[in-house]
Design an enzyme around this catalytic site. Sequence first.
Site, PDB file in Angstrom:
ATOM      1  N   LEU A  20      60.602  75.978  41.193  1.00 59.48           N
ATOM      2  CA  LEU A  20      60.501  77.437  41.176  1.00 59.48           C
ATOM      3  C   LEU A  20      59.726  77.878  39.937  1.00 59.48           C
ATOM      4  O   LEU A  20      60.150  77.623  38.807  1.00 59.48           O
ATOM      5  CB  LEU A  20      61.896  78.066  41.158  1.00 59.48           C
ATOM      6  CG  LEU A  20      62.904  77.519  42.179  1.00 59.48           C
ATOM      7  CD1 LEU A  20      64.203  78.307  42.116  1.00 59.48           C
ATOM      8  CD2 LEU A  20      62.333  77.557  43.588  1.00 59.48           C
ATOM      9  N   ALA A  22      57.629  81.110  39.995  1.00 64.81           N
ATOM     10  CA  ALA A  22      56.915  82.343  40.358  1.00 64.81           C
ATOM     11  C   ALA A  22      57.158  83.490  39.391  1.00 64.81           C
ATOM     12  O   ALA A  22      56.456  84.491  39.423  1.00 64.81           O
ATOM     13  CB  ALA A  22      57.315  82.770  41.767  1.00 64.81           C
ATOM     14  N   ARG A  27      60.859  88.331  29.695  1.00 59.54           N
ATOM     15  CA  ARG A  27      61.452  88.281  28.352  1.00 59.54           C
ATOM     16  C   ARG A  27      60.553  87.560  27.331  1.00 59.54           C
ATOM     17  O   ARG A  27      60.827  87.568  26.143  1.00 59.54           O
ATOM     18  CB  ARG A  27      62.835  87.593  28.417  1.00 59.54           C
ATOM     19  CG  ARG A  27      63.902  88.472  29.058  1.00 59.54           C
ATOM     20  CD  ARG A  27      65.153  87.677  29.407  1.00 59.54           C
ATOM     21  NE  ARG A  27      65.000  86.934  30.661  1.00 59.54           N
ATOM     22  CZ  ARG A  27      65.916  86.096  31.158  1.00 59.54           C
ATOM     23  NH1 ARG A  27      67.048  85.915  30.509  1.00 59.54           N
ATOM     24  NH2 ARG A  27      65.707  85.462  32.297  1.00 59.54           N
ATOM     25  N   LYS A  34      54.645  82.370  32.628  1.00 62.28           N
ATOM     26  CA  LYS A  34      55.590  81.690  31.729  1.00 62.28           C
ATOM     27  C   LYS A  34      55.448  80.182  31.746  1.00 62.28           C
ATOM     28  O   LYS A  34      55.426  79.541  30.683  1.00 62.28           O
ATOM     29  CB  LYS A  34      57.030  82.084  32.099  1.00 62.28           C
ATOM     30  CG  LYS A  34      58.069  81.353  31.270  1.00 62.28           C
ATOM     31  CD  LYS A  34      59.449  81.960  31.356  1.00 62.28           C
ATOM     32  CE  LYS A  34      60.229  81.487  32.534  1.00 62.28           C
ATOM     33  NZ  LYS A  34      61.645  81.926  32.461  1.00 62.28           N
ATOM     34  N   GLN A  86      55.072  83.199  46.494  1.00 65.41           N
ATOM     35  CA  GLN A  86      56.161  84.172  46.637  1.00 65.41           C
ATOM     36  C   GLN A  86      55.599  85.500  46.125  1.00 65.41           C
ATOM     37  O   GLN A  86      55.430  85.683  44.916  1.00 65.41           O
ATOM     38  CB  GLN A  86      57.371  83.738  45.797  1.00 65.41           C
ATOM     39  CG  GLN A  86      58.576  84.646  45.983  1.00 65.41           C
ATOM     40  CD  GLN A  86      59.685  84.386  44.954  1.00 65.41           C
ATOM     41  OE1 GLN A  86      59.447  83.887  43.861  1.00 65.41           O
ATOM     42  NE2 GLN A  86      60.910  84.739  45.307  1.00 65.41           N
ATOM     43  N   GLY A  91      64.326  86.643  43.809  1.00 61.01           N
ATOM     44  CA  GLY A  91      65.422  85.753  43.442  1.00 61.01           C
ATOM     45  C   GLY A  91      65.141  84.296  43.784  1.00 61.01           C
ATOM     46  O   GLY A  91      64.226  83.976  44.550  1.00 61.01           O
ATOM     47  N   ASN A 183      75.506  75.621  35.202  1.00 56.87           N
ATOM     48  CA  ASN A 183      74.497  75.165  36.155  1.00 56.87           C
ATOM     49  C   ASN A 183      73.131  75.121  35.481  1.00 56.87           C
ATOM     50  O   ASN A 183      72.521  76.156  35.228  1.00 56.87           O
ATOM     51  CB  ASN A 183      74.464  76.176  37.322  1.00 56.87           C
ATOM     52  CG  ASN A 183      73.285  75.932  38.242  1.00 56.87           C
ATOM     53  OD1 ASN A 183      72.856  74.795  38.416  1.00 56.87           O
ATOM     54  ND2 ASN A 183      72.768  77.017  38.832  1.00 56.87           N
ATOM     55  N   TYR A 346      35.630  67.809   6.700  1.00 52.32           N
ATOM     56  CA  TYR A 346      35.632  68.231   8.104  1.00 52.32           C
ATOM     57  C   TYR A 346      34.690  67.304   8.869  1.00 52.32           C
ATOM     58  O   TYR A 346      33.514  67.156   8.512  1.00 52.32           O
ATOM     59  CB  TYR A 346      35.187  69.693   8.292  1.00 52.32           C
ATOM     60  CG  TYR A 346      35.029  69.985   9.764  1.00 52.32           C
ATOM     61  CD1 TYR A 346      36.148  69.999  10.601  1.00 52.32           C
ATOM     62  CD2 TYR A 346      33.772  70.144  10.345  1.00 52.32           C
ATOM     63  CE1 TYR A 346      36.008  70.173  11.970  1.00 52.32           C
ATOM     64  CE2 TYR A 346      33.635  70.328  11.716  1.00 52.32           C
ATOM     65  CZ  TYR A 346      34.760  70.336  12.519  1.00 52.32           C
ATOM     66  OH  TYR A 346      34.633  70.497  13.868  1.00 52.32           O
TER      67      TYR A 346
HETATM   68  C1  UD1 Z   1      69.161  80.389  37.061  1.00 53.96           C
HETATM   69  C2  UD1 Z   1      70.431  80.156  37.889  1.00 53.96           C
HETATM   70  C3  UD1 Z   1      71.623  79.970  36.948  1.00 53.96           C
HETATM   71  C4  UD1 Z   1      71.330  78.829  35.982  1.00 53.96           C
HETATM   72  C5  UD1 Z   1      70.011  79.039  35.234  1.00 53.96           C
HETATM   73  C6  UD1 Z   1      69.647  77.757  34.480  1.00 53.96           C
HETATM   74  C7  UD1 Z   1      70.221  81.417  39.999  1.00 53.96           C
HETATM   75  C8  UD1 Z   1      70.621  82.630  40.735  1.00 53.96           C
HETATM   76  N1  UD1 Z   1      70.666  81.300  38.745  1.00 53.96           N
HETATM   77  O1  UD1 Z   1      69.330  81.600  36.319  1.00 53.96           O
HETATM   78  O2  UD1 Z   1      72.794  79.686  37.695  1.00 53.96           O
HETATM   79  O3  UD1 Z   1      72.404  78.703  35.056  1.00 53.96           O
HETATM   80  O4  UD1 Z   1      68.936  79.277  36.183  1.00 53.96           O
HETATM   81  O5  UD1 Z   1      68.500  77.938  33.719  1.00 53.96           O
HETATM   82  O6  UD1 Z   1      69.529  80.607  40.553  1.00 53.96           O
HETATM   83  N2  UD1 Z   1      61.997  82.234  40.058  1.00 53.96           N
HETATM   84  C9  UD1 Z   1      61.108  82.349  41.096  1.00 53.96           C
HETATM   85  N3  UD1 Z   1      61.215  83.396  41.943  1.00 53.96           N
HETATM   86  C10 UD1 Z   1      62.174  84.351  41.803  1.00 53.96           C
HETATM   87  C11 UD1 Z   1      63.088  84.223  40.728  1.00 53.96           C
HETATM   88  C12 UD1 Z   1      62.968  83.144  39.893  1.00 53.96           C
HETATM   89  O7  UD1 Z   1      60.232  81.499  41.285  1.00 53.96           O
HETATM   90  O8  UD1 Z   1      62.208  85.274  42.621  1.00 53.96           O
HETATM   91  C13 UD1 Z   1      61.860  81.095  39.151  1.00 53.96           C
HETATM   92  C14 UD1 Z   1      61.534  81.514  37.723  1.00 53.96           C
HETATM   93  O9  UD1 Z   1      60.140  81.546  37.530  1.00 53.96           O
HETATM   94  C15 UD1 Z   1      62.217  80.432  36.888  1.00 53.96           C
HETATM   95  C16 UD1 Z   1      63.360  79.946  37.772  1.00 53.96           C
HETATM   96  O10 UD1 Z   1      63.095  80.428  39.081  1.00 53.96           O
HETATM   97  O11 UD1 Z   1      61.347  79.340  36.643  1.00 53.96           O
HETATM   98  C17 UD1 Z   1      64.717  80.454  37.319  1.00 53.96           C
HETATM   99  O12 UD1 Z   1      64.713  81.856  37.348  1.00 53.96           O
HETATM  100  P1  UD1 Z   1      65.396  82.683  36.199  1.00 53.96           P
HETATM  101  O13 UD1 Z   1      65.218  84.119  36.475  1.00 53.96           O
HETATM  102  O14 UD1 Z   1      64.968  82.175  34.876  1.00 53.96           O
HETATM  103  O15 UD1 Z   1      66.943  82.292  36.488  1.00 53.96           O
HETATM  104  P2  UD1 Z   1      68.145  82.333  35.478  1.00 53.96           P
HETATM  105  O16 UD1 Z   1      68.557  83.734  35.271  1.00 53.96           O
HETATM  106  O17 UD1 Z   1      67.783  81.543  34.279  1.00 53.96           O
HETATM  107 CA    CA Z   2      65.764  80.568  33.330  1.00 57.41          CA
END
Ligand code: UD1
Ligand code: CA
Length: 435
Positions: A20, A22, A27, A34, A86, A91, A183, A346
């Site tokens: 994942l 996207a 932040r 990122k 995506q 999410g 997790n 250099y």
């Molecule tokens: C997520 C987990 C959480 C875990 C944490 C560990 C979920 C709901 N939560 O939270 O349980 O403890 O990771 O680091 O899964 N992303 C997409 N598309 C989206 C949303 C996110 O590709 O629509 C990707 C982001 O780019 C990122 C990853 O998914 O690389 C995680 O997303 P992020 O928003 O950082 O999740 P956390 O809040 O960290």
């Molecule tokens: Ca994260």
Amino acid sequence: MAKKVSANGKTKKRTIGIILAAGKGTRMITDLPKVLHEVCGRPMLAFVIDSCRAAGIEHLYIIVGYGKEHVMREFKDASDITWVEQKEQKGTGHAVMCCQPYLKKFDGDCVILCGDGPLIRTETLKELLAKHHHEKSSATLATSILDDPTGYGRIVRDSYGNLQGIVEHSDCTAEQKRIQEVNPSYYCFDWKDLDWALGKITPSNVKKEYYLTDALSVLIQSGKKAIAITAVPPQDVLSINSRHQLAEVSKVMQSRIQDDLMNHGVTIVDPSNTWIDARAYIGQDTVINPFTYIHGRVKIGRNCRVGPFAYLRDGTVLEDDVVLGVFIEVKNSHFGSGTRARHHSYIGDAKVGKQVHIGAGTIFANYDGKTIHETQVGDLSFIGSGATLIAPIEVANDSHIEPGSVIRSEGKESSAKVKKTTSKKPGKSGASQKR
Ligand code: UD1
Ligand code: CA
């Protein structure tokens, strides 16, 4: 997709990976996607891809959204990646749903990871896969126990220790917030089961997102086997959501790189004041002195001495027994064995032969304001202190360049202190024979 047949004739399920990547990284306060922010010289996503490959995962589906062209360009040579778009980030569950059209006929396992967690280790992934296959579970996750679990999804177990689900930090009750098992987002699912469960999740949570973690709860509630193993060392869990975490993760990665080098016989005099790129290679019995910064694909042979205060840049190669001392900057240059540049230089875009002496304050002027040019220095040459070599230029073997000389190619005015020219090829310098 066909199942693999192993040596004993039994069919083995195929395993694909889904990463994942996207998210915009809000932040991080950044325009760069990122997952392209660098950790020890490489985009953070590269580490996640590498660990999947090393664990034997044969094909990757990477979910991209924000800045997708940029991300895809960075990994354009990879033939084992399918890029999945995506369009709107709804999410982690929604991100995996975007793979469904590509995996309609797939009947195997899928490992799911996040692109913002570069500290993942191949060994952990292998352990996750082995447990998943051994237990024949529908879902397996690797968890970790943290002193401070703030921000992470919490692992909820019943009184027998059976996995019940994951609750996001923002959805936790006060009691659930005290759970220290978290997790880190290392999952392995039976794809068919997950495919079905994704159809059942809804964005009914604080963030109004489709959570992948809810698909796990759906599987558990429908009686499927789901297990969680505490396999992730706490120091590997940190993912990157902010610049502070980028710095923290980079520090952990840096100490891994240095540990690996020390395990292979490299001396790093002061590890906390040395920075070495993940792509660098350093040979046995080489000593890296404090305040050395090695950036990019740098290859250092055996028994070299580098620093203190040396800056070695991409494309630099040191054969064995080379000495690059204090306040030396080197870019994209090759040094033959036994060559020494001990003080304040250099050196850019150069091919320096063997046993060359480069005196204090020597400058290789490789840029004329428009173009970068190359310098060649032959074996056993002596370059006196304070010389400037203006590229393009070739200095023959055994040349002797007087201190303070300014050396240009023939045809241009030269202030070199020339005794005798050894140069035969056109374009060679007016440097003189050694002593
Ligand atoms: C997520 C987990 C959480 C875990 C944490 C560990 C979920 C709901 N939560 O939270 O349980 O403890 O990771 O680091 O899964 N992303 C997409 N598309 C989206 C949303 C996110 O590709 O629509 C990707 C982001 O780019 C990122 C990853 O998914 O690389 C995680 O997303 P992020 O928003 O950082 O999740 P956390 O809040 O960290
Ligand atoms: Ca994260």
